[in-house]
Design an enzyme around this catalytic site. Structure first.
Site, PDB file in Angstrom:
ATOM      1  N   GLU A 245       1.784   1.566   6.307  1.00  0.00           N
ATOM      2  CA  GLU A 245       3.058   1.530   7.025  1.00  0.00           C
ATOM      3  C   GLU A 245       2.918   2.016   8.477  1.00  0.00           C
ATOM      4  O   GLU A 245       3.750   2.767   8.979  1.00  0.00           O
ATOM      5  CB  GLU A 245       4.116   2.349   6.278  1.00  0.00           C
ATOM      6  CG  GLU A 245       4.414   1.805   4.885  1.00  0.00           C
ATOM      7  CD  GLU A 245       5.525   2.562   4.168  1.00  0.00           C
ATOM      8  OE1 GLU A 245       5.912   3.644   4.648  1.00  0.00           O
ATOM      9  OE2 GLU A 245       6.019   2.067   3.146  1.00  0.00           O
TER      10      GLU A 245
ATOM     11  N   GLU B  76       4.998  -2.756  -2.036  1.00  0.00           N
ATOM     12  CA  GLU B  76       5.784  -1.700  -2.684  1.00  0.00           C
ATOM     13  C   GLU B  76       7.202  -2.197  -2.932  1.00  0.00           C
ATOM     14  O   GLU B  76       7.991  -2.336  -1.997  1.00  0.00           O
ATOM     15  CB  GLU B  76       5.848  -0.428  -1.815  1.00  0.00           C
ATOM     16  CG  GLU B  76       4.529   0.275  -1.642  1.00  0.00           C
ATOM     17  CD  GLU B  76       4.661   1.586  -0.865  1.00  0.00           C
ATOM     18  OE1 GLU B  76       5.816   2.050  -0.671  1.00  0.00           O
ATOM     19  OE2 GLU B  76       3.629   2.134  -0.462  1.00  0.00           O
TER      20      GLU B  76
END
Length: 638
Positions: free
Chosen positions: A104, A175
């Site tokens: 991320e 995710e």
């Protein structure tokens, strides 16, 4: 089924046996996405970095910084070499089909400017150069350089993902958040089975080819592994809860969804996709093979109303905010909003109570004064850099002469840690704490001082280290300022005075949590529970019969940490209530692998307010209304 696995700096032994775990996944016929990072966030203290990295000269984490890149490359290379030595990559016949570098990064990339973009290029080139033979991914990184694949994280990637940044890359969802992590003082996030199923199906309809649930199986942040304010239980609302028990209807509904998707996976992979409107907020996707195979997804985006749509000369009723799957483009076999899996209920069964004074022993921890410290400074030291993450606790001590005119001044302490406990002349004055969303707090209490010399001891407490954001190495924790104030404006500023420091509690130094008698430890009978602070408690218990998960109900305690047979089952913080007036967590998982046949030793340290006589040992099970899921089978995936 594919497991997404984050690696950590200690990945070679015990519960950290990464190679052994991956081999077990392969033995169960499943695949692995190995998310090497090495920064992982994951609500793991310090984002998974070891704190010694902080002390490398000139280091700046996660940017085009030579010291950081050196250690990152070393770690990544080590993990890859561990895998290749055991033939664990798919290119070697093993279960690892994907690897991830970084995590991320786009969330913080802008903070580093040009150096951030250079770092992304370097990380991609470094990872690909390790020749694993399987693709590399970067999640939440729209500019992931070829051949690294950019992927999506979140709850609604069917709606939010802008897609692969190259036509030769697949659409991957790294995710899919089945819930959300919980912090002390907050309520659990409840995500419905219908919502998860809708967004999974939408992602597949829009050419998504891989979905990794985060988390599919909840877990426990044992020891001090949880990040700042994160509770010990992790993703308990997942399809498999913290203890591995089915959480229905989430588990069953997703099992049915993936069974349907798998049944038509050949057409989804080989068919030509087309998209068309079915109404103002309704649409359809069709996958058509040349040889006749056909799959349709009929989507209703209206949250409030069900609608009837026409598709291939047939009428189909679509429930509000739902998707119907037609594996043959004619018959609906699954609708995301139609849940026919019954809900189950968690059952807590008490097995042993610790309500007798006779079963407990206690050990009073030491409250240091200025003369008991060897580390001194003329200003406040930053807490993380002082403790080196060896303890949650740092004592700030000071000796001063009382020259104030008022008899009962107010002690005012501003802190950027998480909790502060104040002692004046060995007497507990009170405590205060912050929360996950506010970075500082103030402790204020009236104090009674002696004439002449006084000793002030502040116990500063961290509940995990920060785990995200740019410039993590620069974060500050600990006390910021301190003064004594009289009502008439008279004050004594102690911030830049001479302070003495002591890392950790005496009980930690003496390893009281192992439950053994050693020099310096004097276990006594239970004292006056209502007035006790910084007390270690010890008792023993027998292992409950059966195979049901074992938990400790610590709802009568205050704040601290608990150990069973020398192994930490995590931090507890009962006194920090949520908006409904309840503890964010009161049940604490004791894995049966931690237990002996008999004579298990339970040790707790409680900072204040704990009553061990209210603790109970329980087992956890769930009701099963229609089916016997005692033999757990994982849902199939596309």
């Amino acid at each position: 089924m594919c497991f997404g696995i984050f690696t950590s700096p200690n990945s070679e032994s015990g519960r950290n046996d990464l190679v052994g775990f991956i081999k077990e996944i392969a033995a169960q016929g499943m695949y692995v996405c190995l998310r090497i990072g090495p920064f992982i966030e994951a609500e793991w203290t310090y984002g998974g970095f070891p704190f010694w990295l902080h002390d490398i000269p000139g280091i700046v984490y996660r940017t085009d910084n030579e010291p950081f890149k050196f250690y990152m490359q070393n770690f990544t290379t080590k993990i890859v070499n561990m895998m290749t030595a055991e033939n664990l990559y798919a290119s070697q016949g093993g279960p690892i089909i994907l690897s991830q570098i970084e995590n991320e990064y786009q969330n913080i990339q802008r903070a580093f400017g040009t150096a951030g973009s250079q770092y992304v290029q370097w990380a991609a080139k470094m990872a690909v150069g390790l020749d694993t033979g399987v693709p590399w991914i970067m999640c939440k990184e729209t500019d992931a350089p070829d051949p690294v694949i950019n992927t999506c994280n979140g709850m609604k990637c069917g709606e939010t993902f802008t897609g692969p940044n190259s036509p030769n890359k697949p659409a991957l969802w790294t995710e899919n958040w089945t819930s959300f992590y919980q912090v002390y003082g907050a309520l659990p996030y409840i995500r419905s089975a219908e919502d998860i199923a809708f967004h999974v199906t939408l992602f597949v309809a829009r050419n998504g080819s891989y979905i990794n649930y985060y988390m599919y199986h909840g877990g426990t942040n044992f020891g001090r592994t949880g990040a700042a304010y994160v509770i010990t239980g992790y993703y308990d609302q997942a399809p498999l809860d913290e203890y591995g028990l089915l959480r229905q209807p989430k588990w069953g509904h997703l099992k049915q969804l993936h069974t349907v998707i798998k049944s038509c996976s050949t057409t989804l992979l080989q068919g030509v996709q087309s998209n068309f409107s079915l109404g103002q907020v309704q649409e359809g996707y069709v996958f058509q093979e040349e040889k006749g195979g056909c799959v349709a997804f009929l989507i209703n985006n209206d949250r409030a109303n069900k609608v009837t749509v026409q598709f291939r000369n047939r009428s189909y009723e679509l429930l509000p905010k739902s998707i119907s799957i037609l594996p043959d483009c004619q018959n609906v076999t699954f609708n995301t909003a139609n849940v026919n899996t019954p809900s189950n209920t968690r059952i807590i069964s008490p097995k042993q109570k610790f309500s007798s004074v006779d079963v407990w022993k206690q050990f009073q921890d030491f409250i240091p004064s200025f003369d008991d410290t060897s580390l001194k400074s003329n200003s406040f030291l930053e807490q993380m850099n002082t403790t080196k993450d060896e303890s949650d606790y740092l004592w700030y001590t000071h000796r001063f002469e009382n020259n104030l005119s008022c008899s009962k001044p107010t002690l005012s302490v501003q802190s950027a840690a998480h909790v502060a406990h104040a002692f004046v002349n060995n007497t507990y004055i009170g405590g205060a704490h912050g929360n996950h969303d506010v970075k500082s707090f103030t402790l204020e209490f009236p104090v009674t001082l002696h004439e002449g010399t006084n000793n002030l001891s502040i116990l500063s407490v961290m509940v995990g280290l920060p785990d995200s954001g740019a410039f993590l190495e620069r974060r500050f924790a600990g006390l910021i300022s301190m003064q004594l104030q009289c009502s008439k404006g008279e004050s004594l500023n102690l911030t830049n005075s001479l302070w003495g420091y002591k890392v950790g509690l005496l009980g930690e130094q003496l390893q009281v949590y192992k439950g053994q008698n050693s020099s310096g430890i004097e276990w006594r009978e239970l004292g006056n529970i209502k007035e006790q602070t910084l007390i270690w408690y010890k008792t023993t218990f027998e292992t409950p019969k059966g195979e049901d998960p074992v938990v400790l109900d610590l709802s009568s305690m205050g704040k601290g940490e608990a150990w069973v047979n020398g192994q930490s089952i995590g931090r507890y913080w009962i006194l920090f209530h949520d908006s409904k007036g309840n503890p964010s967590q009161s049940l604490y998982h004791v894995p049966r692998s931690f237990l002996q046949d008999s004579g298990n030793v339970l040790v707790l340290v409680d900072e204040c307010g704990g009553n061990p006589l209210g603790i109970s040992l329980d087992t956890v099970s769930v009701t099963d209304l229609h089916q016997n899921f005692s033999k757990l089978s994982f849902p199939s995936s596309s």
